[in-house]
Scaffold this motif. Structure first.
Motif, mmCIF file in Angstrom:
data_model
loop_
_atom_site.group_PDB
_atom_site.id
_atom_site.type_symbol
_atom_site.label_atom_id
_atom_site.label_comp_id
_atom_site.label_asym_id
_atom_site.label_seq_id
_atom_site.Cartn_x
_atom_site.Cartn_y
_atom_site.Cartn_z
ATOM 1 N N UNK A 182 1.143 -1.349 -0.077
ATOM 2 C CA UNK A 182 -0.498 -0.051 -0.045
ATOM 3 C C UNK A 182 1.109 1.310 0.311
ATOM 4 N N UNK A 183 0.898 1.482 -1.143
ATOM 5 C CA UNK A 183 2.284 2.549 -1.661
ATOM 6 C C UNK A 183 1.208 4.493 -0.820
ATOM 7 N N UNK A 184 0.106 4.456 -1.418
ATOM 8 C CA UNK A 184 -0.442 6.197 -1.677
ATOM 9 C C UNK A 184 -1.432 6.260 -0.164
ATOM 10 N N UNK A 185 -1.019 5.810 0.880
ATOM 11 C CA UNK A 185 -1.920 5.926 1.991
ATOM 12 C C UNK A 185 -1.337 6.441 3.118
ATOM 13 N N UNK A 186 -1.544 8.014 3.228
ATOM 14 C CA UNK A 186 -0.829 8.623 4.495
ATOM 15 C C UNK A 186 -0.846 8.207 5.221
ATOM 16 N N UNK A 187 0.557 8.439 6.605
ATOM 17 C CA UNK A 187 0.101 7.876 7.738
ATOM 18 C C UNK A 187 0.706 8.953 8.380
ATOM 19 N N UNK A 188 0.142 8.847 9.839
ATOM 20 C CA UNK A 188 0.893 9.998 10.927
ATOM 21 C C UNK A 188 1.093 9.182 11.792
ATOM 22 N N UNK A 189 1.963 9.412 11.837
ATOM 23 C CA UNK A 189 3.128 8.687 13.443
ATOM 24 C C UNK A 189 2.637 9.390 14.958
ATOM 25 N N UNK A 190 1.882 8.412 16.031
ATOM 26 C CA UNK A 190 1.270 8.927 17.434
ATOM 27 C C UNK A 190 2.519 8.431 17.832
ATOM 28 N N UNK A 191 3.478 9.155 18.972
ATOM 29 C CA UNK A 191 4.330 9.041 19.773
ATOM 30 C C UNK A 191 3.690 9.556 20.868
ATOM 31 N N UNK A 192 4.119 8.784 22.180
ATOM 32 C CA UNK A 192 4.266 9.215 24.251
ATOM 33 C C UNK A 192 6.213 9.539 24.292
ATOM 34 N N UNK A 193 6.540 9.254 23.116
ATOM 35 C CA UNK A 193 8.088 9.805 23.561
ATOM 36 C C UNK A 193 7.988 11.322 23.277
ATOM 37 N N UNK A 194 8.547 11.728 21.710
ATOM 38 C CA UNK A 194 7.845 12.876 20.792
ATOM 39 C C UNK A 194 9.254 12.801 21.033
ATOM 40 N N UNK A 195 10.134 12.173 21.088
ATOM 41 C CA UNK A 195 12.320 12.045 21.045
ATOM 42 C C UNK A 195 11.997 12.838 19.531
ATOM 43 N N UNK A 196 12.622 13.727 19.675
ATOM 44 C CA UNK A 196 13.255 13.909 18.560
ATOM 45 C C UNK A 196 14.069 12.807 17.084
ATOM 46 N N UNK A 197 14.534 11.920 17.508
ATOM 47 C CA UNK A 197 14.799 11.188 16.774
ATOM 48 C C UNK A 197 13.460 9.900 16.171
ATOM 49 N N UNK A 198 12.792 9.962 16.473
ATOM 50 C CA UNK A 198 11.761 8.970 16.821
ATOM 51 C C UNK A 198 10.995 10.039 15.084
ATOM 52 N N UNK A 199 10.506 11.662 15.617
ATOM 53 C CA UNK A 199 10.137 12.108 14.718
ATOM 54 C C UNK A 199 11.013 12.081 13.339
ATOM 55 N N UNK A 200 11.683 12.548 13.576
ATOM 56 C CA UNK A 200 12.869 12.394 12.202
ATOM 57 C C UNK A 200 13.001 11.438 11.437
ATOM 58 N N UNK A 201 13.073 9.517 11.765
ATOM 59 C CA UNK A 201 12.781 8.812 11.250
ATOM 60 C C UNK A 201 11.536 8.613 10.814
ATOM 61 N N UNK A 202 10.439 8.668 11.732
ATOM 62 C CA UNK A 202 8.731 8.836 10.907
ATOM 63 C C UNK A 202 8.987 9.414 9.345
ATOM 64 N N UNK A 203 9.380 10.846 9.861
ATOM 65 C CA UNK A 203 9.437 11.956 8.712
ATOM 66 C C UNK A 203 9.749 11.488 7.221
ATOM 67 N N UNK A 204 11.627 10.885 7.413
ATOM 68 C CA UNK A 204 12.425 10.369 6.431
ATOM 69 C C UNK A 204 11.406 8.214 6.234
ATOM 70 N N UNK A 205 10.679 8.249 6.543
ATOM 71 C CA UNK A 205 10.066 7.244 6.050
ATOM 72 C C UNK A 205 9.050 7.096 4.947
ATOM 73 N N UNK A 206 8.638 8.660 5.229
ATOM 74 C CA UNK A 206 7.898 9.364 4.071
ATOM 75 C C UNK A 206 6.438 9.553 5.406
ATOM 76 N N UNK A 207 6.391 8.730 5.985
ATOM 77 C CA UNK A 207 4.919 9.394 7.585
ATOM 78 C C UNK A 207 4.858 11.141 7.099
ATOM 79 N N UNK A 208 3.259 11.745 7.253
ATOM 80 C CA UNK A 208 3.540 12.464 6.179
ATOM 81 C C UNK A 208 2.695 13.508 7.827
ATOM 82 N N UNK A 209 2.757 13.029 8.910
ATOM 83 C CA UNK A 209 3.371 13.815 9.808
ATOM 84 C C UNK A 209 3.240 12.749 11.383
#
Length: 119
Positions: free
Chosen positions: A71-98
């Motif tokens: 499934x390539x065209x479905x946008x993904x918003x990651x939810x995180x309890x940690x809010x760690x900058x590394x997690x956020x950067x990883x998520x965006x690099x992987x293609x998450x929209x937010x």
């Protein structure tokens, strides 16, 4: 027809709360694990995925990688309890929209979802 959102989180309370917030405006599907989410994505049309990062067995990053295999065209918003900058950067690099830090305000969730559904 309402847009369909898949919410993936291992915490039952988070699933319930998120569904309550979204159900007035969207058709909401719930998955309590990465494996459940992948199964649903293979069999259901979904317009957006809200994906928790920290889950047992298969975390959100692994789930997202596997999801992109079919499934390539479905946008993904990651939810995180940690809010760690590394997690956020990883998520965006992987293609998450937010991303959204838990616990989130209902209006913030609705705003982010609306932005991505319209995009």
């Amino acid at each position: 027809m309402q847009k369909r959102i898949l919410v993936v989180d291992d915490d039952e309370m988070n699933l319930t709360r998120t569904k309550i917030i979204l159900k007035k405006n969207y058709d909401v599907l719930l998955a309590s694990s990465g494996m459940d989410a992948l199964h649903m994505l293979r069999h259901e049309k979904v317009d957006l995925v809200l994906l928790d990062i920290e889950m047992p067995k298969m975390n959100g990053f692994v789930t997202f990688q596997r999801m992109k295999e079919f499934v390539e065209d479905v946008p993904v918003i990651f939810l995180t309890a940690s809010g760690l900058e590394g997690d956020v950067v990883s998520a965006i690099k992987m293609g998450a929209v937010n991303y959204l830090k838990k616990p989130f305000q209902p209006q913030e969730l609705l705003k982010r979802v609306a932005q991505e559904i319209k995009a």
